[in-house]
Design an enzyme around this catalytic site. Sequence first.
Site, PDB file in Angstrom:
ATOM      1  N   ASP A 148      35.833  40.454  24.019  1.00 52.29           N
ATOM      2  CA  ASP A 148      36.191  40.711  25.411  1.00 52.29           C
ATOM      3  C   ASP A 148      37.029  41.981  25.567  1.00 52.29           C
ATOM      4  OD1 ASP A 148      34.910  38.342  25.707  1.00 52.29           O
ATOM      5  OD2 ASP A 148      36.680  37.186  26.295  1.00 52.29           O
ATOM      6  N   SER A 153      51.095  38.947  40.900  1.00 45.46           N
ATOM      7  CA  SER A 153      49.645  38.992  41.024  1.00 45.46           C
ATOM      8  C   SER A 153      49.250  38.486  42.391  1.00 45.46           C
ATOM      9  CB  SER A 153      48.980  38.123  39.963  1.00 45.46           C
ATOM     10  OG  SER A 153      47.620  37.939  40.313  1.00 45.46           O
TER      11      SER A 153
HETATM   12  P1  ADP Z   1      37.981  34.160  31.889  1.00 46.72           P
HETATM   13  O1  ADP Z   1      38.571  35.133  30.941  1.00 46.72           O
HETATM   14  O2  ADP Z   1      36.601  33.764  31.524  1.00 46.72           O
HETATM   15  O3  ADP Z   1      38.059  34.562  33.321  1.00 46.72           O
HETATM   16  P2  ADP Z   1      40.173  32.587  30.931  1.00 46.72           P
HETATM   17  O4  ADP Z   1      40.515  31.144  31.038  1.00 46.72           O
HETATM   18  O5  ADP Z   1      40.077  33.196  29.580  1.00 46.72           O
HETATM   19  O6  ADP Z   1      38.833  32.809  31.758  1.00 46.72           O
HETATM   20  O7  ADP Z   1      41.243  33.455  31.723  1.00 46.72           O
HETATM   21  C1  ADP Z   1      41.613  33.090  33.041  1.00 46.72           C
HETATM   22  C2  ADP Z   1      43.127  33.138  33.144  1.00 46.72           C
HETATM   23  O8  ADP Z   1      43.572  34.500  33.130  1.00 46.72           O
HETATM   24  C3  ADP Z   1      43.619  32.575  34.462  1.00 46.72           C
HETATM   25  O9  ADP Z   1      43.793  31.170  34.387  1.00 46.72           O
HETATM   26  C4  ADP Z   1      44.942  33.311  34.628  1.00 46.72           C
HETATM   27  O10 ADP Z   1      45.960  32.703  33.846  1.00 46.72           O
HETATM   28  C5  ADP Z   1      44.673  34.672  34.008  1.00 46.72           C
HETATM   29  N1  ADP Z   1      44.263  35.640  35.040  1.00 46.72           N
HETATM   30  C6  ADP Z   1      43.080  36.282  35.139  1.00 46.72           C
HETATM   31  N2  ADP Z   1      43.058  37.111  36.216  1.00 46.72           N
HETATM   32  C7  ADP Z   1      44.258  36.994  36.804  1.00 46.72           C
HETATM   33  C8  ADP Z   1      44.887  37.587  37.960  1.00 46.72           C
HETATM   34  N3  ADP Z   1      44.229  38.458  38.739  1.00 46.72           N
HETATM   35  N4  ADP Z   1      46.143  37.219  38.257  1.00 46.72           N
HETATM   36  C9  ADP Z   1      46.812  36.326  37.486  1.00 46.72           C
HETATM   37  N5  ADP Z   1      46.298  35.752  36.402  1.00 46.72           N
HETATM   38  C10 ADP Z   1      45.045  36.055  36.044  1.00 46.72           C
HETATM   39 MG    MG Z   2      39.043  34.860  28.863  1.00 43.89          MG
END
Ligand code: ADP
Ligand code: MG
Length: 383
Positions: free
Chosen positions: A176, A71
């Site tokens: 979601d 990522s």
């Molecule tokens: P939200 O869904 O509101 O953004 P969450 O805590 O549910 O918050 O999800 C965020 C988590 O999702 C991050 O901490 C990471 O682990 C993962 N994540 C989201 N986008 C990425 C990305 N582009 N690359 C890697 N991990 C990601």
């Molecule tokens: Mg989330």
Amino acid sequence: MSDEADANRVAGWFGDCYGRQPEGVWQAPGRANLIGEHTDYNQGWVLPFALDRGVLVAAACRHDGMLVIRSRQAPGEPATLPLATVAPGRVTGWAAYPAGVAWALREAGHPVGGASLAIDSTLPQGAGLSSSAALECAVALALTGLYGLDVPRPDLAILARRAENDFVGVPSGIMDQSASLLCQASHALLLDCRSGEGSAVPLEPAAAGLALLIVDTGARHALGDGRYALRRGECDQAAGELGVRCLRDVADAAAADGLADPVLRRRARHVVTENHRVTQAAAMLRAGGLAGAGALLSASHTSLRDDFEVSWPEADTTVDAALEAGALGARMMGGGFGGSVIALVPAAQDAVRAAIGERYARLGWPAPGFLDAPPSASARRLR
Ligand code: ADP
Ligand code: MG
């Protein structure tokens, strides 16, 4: 931020990572929730819509049975996982989301094999815009696309949720993933969280001279925070004392007044009135009355702040400043204690943004993030 530019960028990143071209590029959007907070796990209604930002995945098959994931938002070594051994508890950190999707697909009997994935995102993480579901849904489309599997989207939403619940270990609802996979452009999705059925509701703010504005307050709730579980427990207890399976089954807010405990009474009142507000908002949108729905957003915020007690100082300040500067309605979005605010504002929204920015500056808070939120299309293959 066109699809073309997004696809080129993530395909280029795939090339840098793996020294070849991807076989395909997929995008899954984040979502906002217009109204309906803490109603999902009470089997009620929510009204989310897809954003024009999301998570992108460029991918290619591998024939060595490995899942290799990079990522752009998580610098460092790639996650390199033998698919056959991927199981809950074996993968930690961000890679658990994509690995969990591969696991959930295979558990359901869909024969996905190895893959190289390169992930990039245009969504802030942890802001309540559902970057986690966007990541899951983009990977789900990529893996099923690579292996030519035709899984209906409602089923894919359930599998992506399973990855988050049973593999990552976050007890989130179905909203979601449903929003990311089932929304239509210029529409919200009225989702019945009991039956899982969704119906499209027109949501075209621009046509009404309006816009939906998301304000990332910058405040973040700590992961594993017990307050979410506490609220869920309170709702279950209130339902039990009212003699119903869950609070969705309470039609009349006056029934909640029968609860002896004042805290449970407030919690139940929020859920019951919030369900009413969601169905009312959907009816207004269907009748072309978006502007009138603004008051429902503000009423939702008051209820979340005073009855459900999940708001936070930055959210309250943002809502107040937005309304004073001409917003038609505004409310905190997401589970609470951090994340974003959604506001229905005039299309010419500079005054609202400026008023919120000034208020933060005066209080010595870091500047908030602003995001335009046009109701957008669901997840799709870009190339
Ligand atoms: P939200 O869904 O509101 O953004 P969450 O805590 O549910 O918050 O999800 C965020 C988590 O999702 C991050 O901490 C990471 O682990 C993962 N994540 C989201 N986008 C990425 C990305 N582009 N690359 C890697 N991990 C990601
Ligand atoms: Mg989330």
